[in-house]
Structure formats: C-alpha cells, structure tokens
Design a protein around this motif. Structure first.
Motif, PDB file in Angstrom:
ATOM      1  N   GLU A 752       4.668  26.161  21.272  1.00  0.00           N
ATOM      2  CA  GLU A 752       3.607  26.042  22.286  1.00  0.00           C
ATOM      3  C   GLU A 752       2.744  24.816  22.033  1.00  0.00           C
ATOM      4  OE1 GLU A 752       3.046  30.870  23.062  1.00  0.00           O
ATOM      5  OE2 GLU A 752       1.512  29.764  21.947  1.00  0.00           O
ATOM      6  N   ASN A 753       3.044  24.070  20.947  1.00  0.00           N
ATOM      7  CA  ASN A 753       2.215  22.914  20.591  1.00  0.00           C
ATOM      8  C   ASN A 753       2.819  21.584  21.025  1.00  0.00           C
ATOM      9  OD1 ASN A 753      -0.139  24.008  19.125  1.00  0.00           O
ATOM     10  ND2 ASN A 753       1.438  24.896  17.788  1.00  0.00           N
ATOM     11  N   GLY A 754       3.995  21.624  21.638  1.00  0.00           N
ATOM     12  CA  GLY A 754       4.566  20.411  22.206  1.00  0.00           C
ATOM     13  C   GLY A 754       4.986  19.369  21.198  1.00  0.00           C
ATOM     14  N   PHE A 755       5.567  19.789  20.092  1.00  0.00           N
ATOM     15  CA  PHE A 755       6.094  18.821  19.123  1.00  0.00           C
ATOM     16  C   PHE A 755       7.261  18.066  19.727  1.00  0.00           C
ATOM     17  CE2 PHE A 755       4.169  21.617  15.841  1.00  0.00           C
ATOM     18  CZ  PHE A 755       3.611  20.656  15.008  1.00  0.00           C
ATOM     19  N   ASN A 756       7.379  16.791  19.379  1.00  0.00           N
ATOM     20  CA  ASN A 756       8.654  16.119  19.609  1.00  0.00           C
ATOM     21  C   ASN A 756       9.398  16.092  18.275  1.00  0.00           C
ATOM     22  OD1 ASN A 756       7.811  13.837  18.062  1.00  0.00           O
ATOM     23  ND2 ASN A 756       6.856  12.922  19.884  1.00  0.00           N
ATOM     24  N   ALA A 757      10.632  15.594  18.283  1.00  0.00           N
ATOM     25  CA  ALA A 757      11.454  15.652  17.068  1.00  0.00           C
ATOM     26  C   ALA A 757      10.775  14.922  15.909  1.00  0.00           C
ATOM     27  CB  ALA A 757      12.832  15.061  17.343  1.00  0.00           C
ATOM     28  N   ASP A 758      10.280  13.709  16.161  1.00  0.00           N
ATOM     29  CA  ASP A 758       9.666  12.928  15.085  1.00  0.00           C
ATOM     30  C   ASP A 758       8.422  13.602  14.515  1.00  0.00           C
ATOM     31  OD1 ASP A 758      11.363  10.728  14.752  1.00  0.00           O
ATOM     32  OD2 ASP A 758      10.534   9.714  16.506  1.00  0.00           O
ATOM     33  N   SER A 759       7.572  14.128  15.377  1.00  0.00           N
ATOM     34  CA  SER A 759       6.300  14.663  14.887  1.00  0.00           C
ATOM     35  C   SER A 759       6.512  15.895  14.002  1.00  0.00           C
ATOM     36  CB  SER A 759       5.349  14.988  16.047  1.00  0.00           C
ATOM     37  OG  SER A 759       5.916  15.946  16.924  1.00  0.00           O
ATOM     38  N   LEU A 760       7.444  16.785  14.360  1.00  0.00           N
ATOM     39  CA  LEU A 760       7.668  17.977  13.536  1.00  0.00           C
ATOM     40  C   LEU A 760       8.432  17.627  12.263  1.00  0.00           C
ATOM     41  CD1 LEU A 760       7.258  20.998  13.183  1.00  0.00           C
ATOM     42  CD2 LEU A 760       9.408  21.381  14.391  1.00  0.00           C
ATOM     43  N   GLN A 761       9.421  16.762  12.379  1.00  0.00           N
ATOM     44  CA  GLN A 761      10.193  16.376  11.185  1.00  0.00           C
ATOM     45  C   GLN A 761       9.303  15.649  10.174  1.00  0.00           C
ATOM     46  OE1 GLN A 761      13.423  14.064  12.810  1.00  0.00           O
ATOM     47  NE2 GLN A 761      14.271  15.828  13.914  1.00  0.00           N
TER      48      GLN A 761
END
Length: 831
Positions: A752-761
């Motif tokens: 629900e926080n709208g991570f993209n791949a780079d931000s979560l990784q």
C-alpha cells in the motif's frame, strides 16, 4: 485488465547498481506438452509403502499398459500423455514374482485404475506469459511435470521428498554414520518459461556394516573387546540409536535367504545369560546357537537385539541393511564433519550440480521423451546488479565517523558508537571455583573490557563491579539473585547488567541464566565463555561492547538518513516476524512466535513481543495483540503514531501465502483500528524466505566475485528466475565467510506504500548494514533476524526438570514457560 494475482504485482524492474552477469542453478525447460495430460486415480490393495507401490506399478506397465509410458507419484496418481485404450476404468491383478534371496513367495496385488481428469497444459503457457492468474489446473500441471522429472530417479535411487541420494562419493562420519550426496530438483515458473532448480543436499545414513562394528563406532570404542562391560547409560544410548534399524541375519550361510528384521530394543543381559524357552525348557542364547546351528558365539558378552515376536538375535550374526537414513540428532563432531563435507566453494558446487545433471540424464529419459519434455544442459545466465553500500555514521568524535563499507565489511578501529550507554550498576557472576578462575584473571578481563567500552564511547563510572563465584551445577536462580542484590547495593541503584563467565561448554547453564534473568529478575545479561577471559583480546572485547551498548539502550551506528528516506521522511515502523516450531519428535514443546519492531527514525533500536503457542500452525494467532503492544511502545518512545508499516515475515512457504496474507494483514489492521478507529497506516507486507535452493555463481570471479568466489555483497536479481509477474527478488546482502552464500528471497504480498523495485530493494539492502551486534552486512533484513533471535531465546524459558537432561538443551518437555519482564521487552535484551 483482469487481476492476475492476489499478491503484489511487479512494478517494473530495478535499474540501480553495477550490472553483472551470473549463472544460477536453474536449467531451462525448452519444451513441455501443450496438449492435455490425462490423470488417473490408482488404488493398490493391500496397501503398501510408496517404494513397493512403484515396483507393482512398474510390473503392471510392462505387462498391461500397451507401451504407454505412464508416470506415477508412488501413491494414488498416474499421468499419461495419451489416454489408456481401456477407457475410463480397469481392474487388474499384478503379481510380484517370488524372491529366492528372501524366500518370499509370489505376491498378488489388486489394482484399480480410474480416469478422473484432464489437465489443460495450454493454461500453464498463458500463466507464464502473464495472461492468466494462478489456478488449481495450473498448479496441477506444474505438479505433474514435477512427478515426471522424479519418476525415473525414484526407481533408481533412494528418494526423500524432492531429493534423491546416491552413495557415490559418500564419506564416513564418526559414530557409525556416513554422509550421502543428494540432488534436489524442482520445477519453478519464471517469466515466459518453466525451469528446473537443481541443487545439492546431503544427509546422514547408517553405515551398512556389521552390527557389532556399528555398535563399536556408536559408543566410540577402539574395539569389540572394550564392550565387555557396557554401562547402563551406554546401553540406553545404544538402544535409542538402534531402535527401528533394519538388519539381516548371516548365520545361515551365503546361499541361504537373507531374512530382514527391524530392531525393537536390546536385552538388559548379555547373550550368555539371556534366557528363553524352547520346547518347555529354558535355554540361553549362546547354548541355543551352538546346539541349533553349530555356531560358537565370538562375543557372548554383548546384549542381543530383540526383533518381532520377541525373538533374540546375537549382534554378531546381524548386518545393517544399506540405505537407511540416520534420523537422530547429530553430535557436535558429526556436525563438524558434515559441514566439512558440504562446505565447498561456488565453483566446486557448480561442478557437482552439473554432475547431478549427468546422473539425472534427462536426455535419455524415455518418460520425458514420451511427454516431449526437453531440458537445457547449461546453467541459466541472468542479469544481476550489485547495489551500492550505504554510508554509515558513528559518533562525530570518531576519527572515522562517516564511511562507506567495502565488500560488506568494516571494523571498529577509530570509531566511537553513535550513542554510548552509561553502565553504573552491574556485577560479575563467575560460574566456577576461584581456583579455576582466579579473581585476578577476572579483574584483568573486566579492566580490558571496560577500557574497550570507554574507548568505544560508552560511559562506565563503575569500573570495578562486585565479582561473585557461583556453583555452575545447581542453585542458579539463587546465585543470580544474590549477584543482582550485590550489584544494586554496590551502586545504590537498580542493576542494569549481570556479566556471566561460563565454563566453555555451558549450553544448559546459559539457558538457565537467560530464563532466570529474562523472566524472573528482569535484568540484561552478557554471557562470556571462560576461554576468552584467560587472554583478554581487544577485538573480542569490542564485539562484546557492541552487544552491551545496545542492551542498555545505546546505538552503535546508523545509516545515512538520506539513504533510507522511506523511514526518515515520515513516522515509519519496520517490523519483523518469525515462528519457530519444535524439532521432530519433541511432542510437548510448543511453537514460538516473535515480532520485533523499530523504535526510532533510524531503525536502529528495536522492541519485541513473544507468544508461546501450541500446535505447529504457521499463522501467528495473537498477531493483533502483538502488533498493538509494539505500536503503543513506538508511540511512547517517539511521541507519534507510525504512518507507514513495513512488515517483513519469515518462515512462510508459497502454499501458505494466501492464508498468511488474509489473516495476518487483517490482524495488523485490527490492531491499528483497536487503538483508534480512524488510524489506518499504509502497510507493505513482505515474506522473507531463506530455505530455498537458489544459488548464484559469478561468471568472472576475478571481476565479479568476492574473496570466497561468491557474488559480491549487494547482488540483486529480479528477472529470469523470479515469479512470472509477482513482485519478488533475490538479494545476496552478506559477504560470505566460507562455502557458497545463500541469497534471501523477498516476495511482496501487499504493498500500500507504492514501492518501486529500486526503492524496496535498496531499502532492504541498506537495512542489512544495521544489525547491531556485528560490523558486517547480514544475510536477511535485521528485524527478521532479531525476531529469530527472540524465538531462539524463548526456547530457554521452560522451567522444570528438563534442564537436568543434557540431551535437551532447548527446554524440551511439558514444563511451564516464563514470560519476559515487560521492561526488558522494550530493550534489545535478545542481542
């Protein structure tokens, strides 16, 4: 557009980091059937184990199945690429021919076959392309292909689960045990393809030796002569180890059939005085074998094994049937030898995996040929990226207060902890006599420890804590209470820490110290093995300092706030959860659930919540209450409610994703609503998996490998070998010490926080530099690591007689479990 998944959908691929190419232990399935597969239900009576089922089925296919190469899972399910010509059902008799070796007469089994379904394989192709959501038909289709790749090896090798074992290259361990090489294989869906994941697995087997030699090895004797006087304790150990072991007898000569038996127990008496009745007369085993077989027993002083119908067999006429798994817990020496066998550099592991591919020999597999199933013989090459390490901060007074770690490692030289705790009220409990641990030696160690802690930025006004020698054999609780009182009286304030010096092998003592201090007294403890105090080494003291500082509320280091914006920009809580279950055979031991949560804007300090639970369910039943406790603690600590929750969940298999998603996310939301009906923080729920078989191998070790030949710390993969369309990635965050590194697998169930791949990784990787008790990046994100430590600690909280049993150091039994003192739960007491 329809929703292809109930879980988080991949938001795109990551771009950050230095690109590298690596090999993985995945082999592409270049072709599999697109036509329907026919599913038949099979019932064999009388009921027999899967191994015999396979033998019966093989005989039936040779005689009755019209040249169709059907595959069988060993239980109820048969699959074919073409329908059987007999229609939807058939009954037949199958005869297993006589076996002269075991004097077994021909056996007749009844087999009923009934068609139950057709599996649409075209749907599997649509799923891989992201044009269809997962369905029972797709899961069944992939399962059928798994049955296909296991069908032939399961007839030729010993199979356990998805692993088959071969004694080629087996290696002897101590205690009559040997280790066999196993090969794991499993089909995995990936973007637009199916792949086979092949990996190594090793397990222990009994040596197929004479039973007498096995007994010599189990009891660690030099020869049979050392067994003339077997102590009762050794006899009990032996009986436990040999129970259910299959043996065959040799006293009837080479040409006679080899009858097999299963050991139920041992006699209390040697063969020479073990009596039984024959034709109304009592006779001992030695005399009976002499009279009946003309055999004079060599070792009449050994006990007999008891097999079915209370028959007594002398050990010397028994040999161990080969290929029997050793199901008992390995001892320390065996574990060390096992690790030596399994520990190998990545290049060697890759070679062994390729050897396994040759043993499997997919190309010559006639069943795969009939199903038009083909597999590449080359490991898959995929694109990976090496993420940049974060900037770490220590106290500004440090000579090196800000730096970027290299290769996932750093040290404490020229650094002071970010926030140094004050230690004023403490004492030292020495579990051993003053003769073994002289007071001067203890004082020297404490002096070095205090100097190291102060140099690192801690404040220790009380440099000479009281030292008490305690009895390590009993009365532990009373001793610790006396030490606690002495610490308080000496400093005129509530004790903060008890430093405990333990004998070098203090597993049970360690457990009791933690139980008493965590659940009864409510004081932090730091245990130290006595071998470290004899020669106080500064680097060791520095590692102890890291633990003590955070236990007392200090902070060792922190990540540059600009590199964890998700946490620093708005009030955010990071949670980690784990559930540990008792080992097989520990019926009275409960499962333990733990949740840890960050308590500051740097995600450096954590609090914990624990629940002891009966049963072995993976879902955390009390999660709502646990989350509520931690949200309250966050509010009391920070003065604000978290607006975002990032929840990392350990220990969940793919088959449990749906139930965990539905029940545990609802529990988190219920916890928030119970605090305030309008309180609805956004939640990201990520499953962390460690127990998988994916491994990475650098193609060019000179450029893209670390000093152990592994891929470097920060290697992330989110393509080629991941889910066809869900949001998951593999992250190898830690530098390897030895052997091959295992990347962690992160799978987003809800975002629900709208991570993209780079931000979560990147956030996940950066957090791996925040583990409080070492100066290296760790293999899984710290909140999950902490939850695992809390679970492990809670195993010690059983009270009762179980502590007197050296075989149960983890508190096995029906004893009651203590509750951690609330003031400790708000600290990192578990470090």
């Amino acid at each position: 557009m329809f929703n292809v998944t109930e879980f988080g959908k991949r938001p795109g691929f990551g771009r950050l980091g230095r690109p590298i190419r690596i090999r993985t232990n995945y082999f592409e399935i270049t072709n599999f059937p697109d036509s329907n597969i026919h599913h038949y239900d099979i019932v064999i009576s009388p009921e027999v184990p899967p191994t015999l089922n396979r033998k019966i089925f093989q005989i039936a296919t040779e005689n009755s199945f019209y040249g169709i190469k059907a595959i069988f899972d060993g239980r109820r399910n048969v699959y074919t690429i073409r329908p059987f010509p007999f229609g939807d059902a058939q009954a037949l008799d199958v005869t297993i021919p006589e076996d002269n070796a075991s004097r077994r007469i021909p056996r007749i089994f009844k087999m009923k076959i009934k068609k139950v379904n057709e599996i649409n394989m075209e749907e599997v192709y649509r799923f891989l392309d992201g044009r269809s959501s997962i369905s029972s038909n797709i899961l069944t289709g992939i399962m059928v292909l798994n049955v296909l790749i296991h069908h032939k090896p399961s007839r030729e090798y010993l199979k356990v689960g998805r692993v088959f074992y071969t004694n080629q290259g087996s290696q002897s361990l101590s205690g009559g045990v040997e280790v066999w090489q196993g090969y794991f294989q499993s089909i995995r869906p990936t973007p637009r393809k199916l792949m086979i994941n092949i990996d190594l697995h090793a397990t222990a087997f009994y040596e197929s030796d004479s039973l007498v030699q096995l007994v010599v090895k189990i009891l660690n004797k030099r020869s049979v002569e050392d067994l003339r006087e077997i102590q009762e304790r050794d006899r009990v150990k032996l009986e436990k180890c040999l129970k259910n072991l299959k043996i065959y007898v040799t006293h009837r000569g080479e040409s006679a059939p080899r009858r097999r038996f299963k050991i139920t127990k041992l006699t209390n008496t040697p063969a020479s005085s073990t009596m039984f009745e024959v034709n109304g007369q009592r006779i001992d085993v030695v005399t009976y074998f002499n009279n009946t077989y003309g055999r004079s027993l060599q070792y009449p002083f050994l006990p007999c094994v008891i097999v079915r119908m209370n028959s007594y067999l002398p050990m010397e006429i028994c040999n161990v049937v080969g290929g029997q798994r050793y199901m008992h817990k390995l001892n320390k020496r065996q574990i060390a030898e096992m690790i030596k066998f399994t520990r190998q550099p990545p290049s060697s592991r890759a070679d062994k995996i390729n050897q396994g591919l040759q043993i499997l020999d997919y190309r010559q597999n006639e069943y795969m040929q009939q199903f038009d199933f083909r597999v590449s013989t080359e490991m898959t090459i995929t694109q990976a990226r090496v993420l940049p390490a974060p900037t770490l901060h220590y106290h500004s007074a440090s000579k090196e207060d800000t730096f970027i770690p290299k290769d996932g490692l750093w040290n404490l030289r020229n650094k002071k902890v970010a926030i140094g705790a004050t230690l004023s009220s403490w004492a030292c409990a020495v579990f051993g006599s003053e003769r073994d641990y002289p007071i001067g030696t203890i004082q020297n160690f404490i002096r070095e420890l205090v100097n190291t802690c102060q140099d690192a930025g801690m404040n220790i006004p009380n440099r000479n804590p009281p030292i008490l020698h305690c009895n390590p054999q009993g009365g532990i609780e009373n001793s610790l209470r006396q030490v606690w009182v002495r610490a308080g009286n000496s400093a005129k304030s509530k004790p903060q820490l008890i430093l405990c010096i333990l004998p070098n092998i203090g597993g049970i003592l360690y457990a009791e110290i933690k139980r008493v201090c965590d659940t009864l007294i409510g004081v932090a403890t730091q245990c130290i093995q006595s071998r470290h105090i004899m020669r106080a080494i500064r680097i060791y003291c520095a590692n102890v300092c890291l633990k003590i500082n955070v236990k007392l509320g200090g902070e060792n280091s922190f990540i540059d706030p600009s590199q964890i914006p998700f946490i620093t920009q708005r009030p955010t809580i990071i949670m980690g959860a784990d559930v540990t279950h008792p080992a097989p055979g520990e019926q009275n031991t409960p499962s333990i659930a733990a949740v840890t949560a960050s308590m500051d804007a740097k995600a450096s300090r954590y609090a914990a919540s624990i629940r002891i639970r009966s049963g072995r369910q993976e879902v955390i039943g009390d999660l709502a209450e646990m989350v509520k406790e931690l949200l309250k603690t966050f509010y009391q600590t920070c003065g604000r409610k978290p607006e975002r929750i990032l929840f990392y969940r350990d220990g969940v298999s793919e088959g449990q994703f749906s139930i965990v998603l539905n029940e545990e996310i609802r529990a988190i939301k219920d916890a928030c609503m119970s605090l305030d009906g309008r309180y609805k923080p956004t939640i990201t729920f990520v499953v962390v998996q460690k127990r998988h078989h994916t491994r990475f191998f650098p193609i060019d070790t000179g450029i893209d490998g670390d000093r152990t030949g592994n891929c470097p710390s920060g290697t992330v993969v989110d393509s080629t070998i991941v889910h066809p369309f869900e949001f998951d990635f593999y992250l190898q965050s830690h530098p390897s010490l030895q052997g091959i590194s295992r990347p962690a697998h992160y799978h987003v169930l809800l975002d629900e926080n709208g991570f993209n791949a780079d931000s979560l990784q990147t956030l996940t990787y950066n957090l791996c530099y925040n583990f409080a008790r070492c100066t290296r990046a760790v293999s899984i994100v710290p909140p999950v690591h902490y939850a695992s430590l809390v679970c492990r600690r809670a195993r010690f909280y059983a009270s009762g007689e179980n502590w007197s049993n050296p075989d149960t150091p983890e508190g096995v039994g029906s004893a009651s479990y203590g509750v951690v003192k609330s003031e400790l739960l708000k600290t990192m007491y578990f470090i």
